[in-house]
Write a protein that holds these residues in place. Sequence first.
Motif, PDB file in Angstrom:
ATOM      1  N   VAL A 310       0.807  -1.257   0.190  1.00  0.00           N
ATOM      2  CA  VAL A 310       0.018  -0.067   0.028  1.00  0.00           C
ATOM      3  C   VAL A 310       0.768   1.352   0.001  1.00  0.00           C
ATOM      4  O   VAL A 310       0.418   2.243  -0.793  1.00  0.00           O
ATOM      5  CB  VAL A 310      -0.985  -0.084   1.202  1.00  0.00           C
ATOM      6  N   TYR A 311       2.013   1.303   0.770  1.00  0.00           N
ATOM      7  CA  TYR A 311       2.676   2.562   0.983  1.00  0.00           C
ATOM      8  C   TYR A 311       4.184   2.404   0.274  1.00  0.00           C
ATOM      9  O   TYR A 311       4.900   3.258   0.795  1.00  0.00           O
ATOM     10  CB  TYR A 311       2.933   2.929   2.486  1.00  0.00           C
ATOM     11  N   ALA A 312       4.028   1.716  -0.762  1.00  0.00           N
ATOM     12  CA  ALA A 312       5.500   1.584  -1.721  1.00  0.00           C
ATOM     13  C   ALA A 312       5.961   2.952  -1.975  1.00  0.00           C
ATOM     14  O   ALA A 312       7.196   3.135  -2.000  1.00  0.00           O
ATOM     15  CB  ALA A 312       5.398   0.623  -2.625  1.00  0.00           C
ATOM     16  N   GLU A 313       4.904   3.651  -2.964  1.00  0.00           N
ATOM     17  CA  GLU A 313       5.572   5.015  -3.242  1.00  0.00           C
ATOM     18  C   GLU A 313       6.057   6.002  -2.273  1.00  0.00           C
ATOM     19  O   GLU A 313       7.121   6.434  -2.611  1.00  0.00           O
ATOM     20  CB  GLU A 313       4.217   5.330  -4.011  1.00  0.00           C
ATOM     21  N   PRO A 314       5.241   6.391  -1.188  1.00  0.00           N
ATOM     22  CA  PRO A 314       5.856   7.126  -0.230  1.00  0.00           C
ATOM     23  C   PRO A 314       7.069   6.438   0.405  1.00  0.00           C
ATOM     24  O   PRO A 314       8.144   7.365   0.932  1.00  0.00           O
ATOM     25  CB  PRO A 314       4.472   7.507   0.630  1.00  0.00           C
ATOM     26  N   MET A 315       7.101   5.430   0.688  1.00  0.00           N
ATOM     27  CA  MET A 315       8.235   4.701   1.195  1.00  0.00           C
ATOM     28  C   MET A 315       9.492   4.961   0.164  1.00  0.00           C
ATOM     29  O   MET A 315      10.659   5.324   0.802  1.00  0.00           O
ATOM     30  CB  MET A 315       7.960   3.019   1.415  1.00  0.00           C
ATOM     31  N   VAL A 316       9.433   4.663  -0.968  1.00  0.00           N
ATOM     32  CA  VAL A 316      10.636   5.135  -2.022  1.00  0.00           C
ATOM     33  C   VAL A 316      11.101   6.395  -1.900  1.00  0.00           C
ATOM     34  O   VAL A 316      12.202   6.594  -2.143  1.00  0.00           O
ATOM     35  CB  VAL A 316      10.113   4.332  -3.239  1.00  0.00           C
ATOM     36  N   VAL A 317      10.118   7.281  -1.824  1.00  0.00           N
ATOM     37  CA  VAL A 317      10.290   8.682  -2.093  1.00  0.00           C
ATOM     38  C   VAL A 317      10.811   9.385  -0.774  1.00  0.00           C
ATOM     39  O   VAL A 317      12.129   9.758  -0.984  1.00  0.00           O
ATOM     40  CB  VAL A 317       8.999   9.550  -2.390  1.00  0.00           C
ATOM     41  N   PHE A 318      10.599   8.620   0.222  1.00  0.00           N
ATOM     42  CA  PHE A 318      11.272   9.045   1.389  1.00  0.00           C
ATOM     43  C   PHE A 318      12.428   8.694   1.673  1.00  0.00           C
ATOM     44  O   PHE A 318      13.411   9.422   2.285  1.00  0.00           O
ATOM     45  CB  PHE A 318      10.284   8.753   2.507  1.00  0.00           C
ATOM     46  N   ILE A 319      12.881   7.335   1.394  1.00  0.00           N
ATOM     47  CA  ILE A 319      14.290   6.759   1.582  1.00  0.00           C
ATOM     48  C   ILE A 319      15.123   7.218   0.556  1.00  0.00           C
ATOM     49  O   ILE A 319      16.202   7.473   0.961  1.00  0.00           O
ATOM     50  CB  ILE A 319      13.894   5.195   1.734  1.00  0.00           C
ATOM     51  N   SER A 320      14.679   7.250  -0.482  1.00  0.00           N
ATOM     52  CA  SER A 320      15.647   7.475  -1.953  1.00  0.00           C
ATOM     53  C   SER A 320      15.468   8.459  -2.930  1.00  0.00           C
ATOM     54  O   SER A 320      16.003   8.665  -3.748  1.00  0.00           O
ATOM     55  CB  SER A 320      15.741   6.099  -2.507  1.00  0.00           C
ATOM     56  N   SER A 321      14.157   9.382  -2.575  1.00  0.00           N
ATOM     57  CA  SER A 321      13.880  10.486  -3.522  1.00  0.00           C
ATOM     58  C   SER A 321      13.206  10.121  -4.518  1.00  0.00           C
ATOM     59  O   SER A 321      12.787   8.861  -4.845  1.00  0.00           O
ATOM     60  CB  SER A 321      14.925  11.269  -3.640  1.00  0.00           C
ATOM     61  N   LYS A 322      12.560  10.974  -5.209  1.00  0.00           N
ATOM     62  CA  LYS A 322      11.794  10.670  -6.439  1.00  0.00           C
ATOM     63  C   LYS A 322      12.333  10.093  -7.665  1.00  0.00           C
ATOM     64  O   LYS A 322      11.836   9.278  -8.573  1.00  0.00           O
ATOM     65  CB  LYS A 322      10.978  11.776  -7.046  1.00  0.00           C
ATOM     66  N   ARG A 323      14.041   9.986  -7.691  1.00  0.00           N
ATOM     67  CA  ARG A 323      14.481   9.349  -8.379  1.00  0.00           C
ATOM     68  C   ARG A 323      14.462   7.985  -8.662  1.00  0.00           C
ATOM     69  O   ARG A 323      14.514   7.399  -9.776  1.00  0.00           O
ATOM     70  CB  ARG A 323      16.013   9.939  -8.463  1.00  0.00           C
TER      71      ARG A 323
END
Length: 499
Positions: A310-323
């Motif tokens: 469910v929260y994969a997208e905000p997890m990725v952005v928070f940990i490693s940025s939108k790149r």
Amino acid sequence: MARSVGHNAIMNVSLVASNALATMITVPYVSRVLTVAGNGSVSFAQSTANWFQVFCTIGVASYAVRECARVRDDRNKLSILTLEFLVVIGVCSAVSLSEFAAANCFIPAFRSNGVLMWIFLANAFLTAFGVEWFYQATEDYDYIVIRSIVIKVVAVALIVLFVKTPEDYILYGLLLALGTSANNIFNIVRLVRLIQLPQGFGIRDLHPIRHLKALSYFTIMNISTSMYLSFDTILLSMLAPGNYQTGLYQLAAKLKTLILTAITAIVNVITPRLSYLTKDGISGKYTSLLRLSFSFLLTFSLAIGAYMIVYAEPMVVFISSKRFLDAVPSVRIAGAIIFIVSVANILGPLILIPNNREKIFSIACLTAMPASLILNVLLDGRYGAIGASIALACTELVSLLVQIWACRKELRSIVTVKLLAKSIIPSAAASAASLAYLEFGPTPSAFMTLLVGTAIFGLVWVIGLLTVQEPTAMLVLRKFLPERGKHVNHRNNSGEERA
């Protein structure tokens, strides 16, 4: 006297958390201080030593936990068994580390990192004889955790204090090795005081050869698992153009590994207790603990897997940025993998191994190897990180299906539709509430999305657990709210076991 499984699980998870915290401190610091080449040299030496170390112990670590747990109440038998395992480790270490030493002398890539290679060779030797399995089998987790945390704090402090320039990469490797070796030295010194041999005992009373057949199966498990969990990254690097897809895959893999480490820590606590309970045959306590363990691991892994999906997208952005947004599908697949591996951890370490069925477990691991190779070759080049993630999920599923077939009799006795519903409903409700929040709630930043989303997911999940009276949730409720626990449905008591 052995403490409760719950206490041991909390201690082991605390150890995992401390290791994760130490990694979060040292890795960013060392990455800034050392060059990429210096970091690479240390990683190369450490990884190489780890491979040789696998052949030093040839499965003793897993097998010894079971066997020593069964005789832990008899100090003489425990001592003899421990010495037999040390003889096996001694012979295997002599062969494996001699080859490592020869490689250090003759292989150019090893010679160019000579000092580091010899440092980690010594570390591999001490780790092989570190007898951590003895303390796991005797459930001495207070000692394991306190010792490890103290040494970890000292090691991190030394790295921060003395690793100051790029030229300090050898010193960093030495301190990294010392952090592990100190644990093993303490273990060995303490073991000498715990060994108690019977009167008239002689070297001829040792029979290490009797363990070789079982150890061969554990060796197959370890090598097979290491192969398909390591070569997926190698194949992805070879088949996908550039390193972009590998970077995406590694992000998902690190998140998956971090969570599975915590789950494995809990499994490692339960395995010796189940092995102890089977020493005189299957008992009611064994079945009760197995049922409770199944319920907890299934419920917990479903929640973690659902949360990651469910929260994969905000997890990725928070940990490693939108790149790294392209890593979102791989992270979601990693959530499914966590569930698959968690169920496999119930069947293999908690059912097959305690009941002397390691041959079936080794077949399951061995079956996964060709599946991994074929799927990675077919999917990695075309689909990149997503293909590698799908290949790993299918590989773990193949292993799981073999184990389900082997454990079908035990599963019939512990798994019911009602139990499955009690595990699934809380995660389904938490996922639905989270999806509604992501759809209609404000999302000012990835951090705030995760903060609020985690609170929503956790609150709905806990309410769901209590509403359906999930067994482990009811056990916790009875322990912390004894008066309330008197009114809880006592049918859940079947899962409570305190040895």
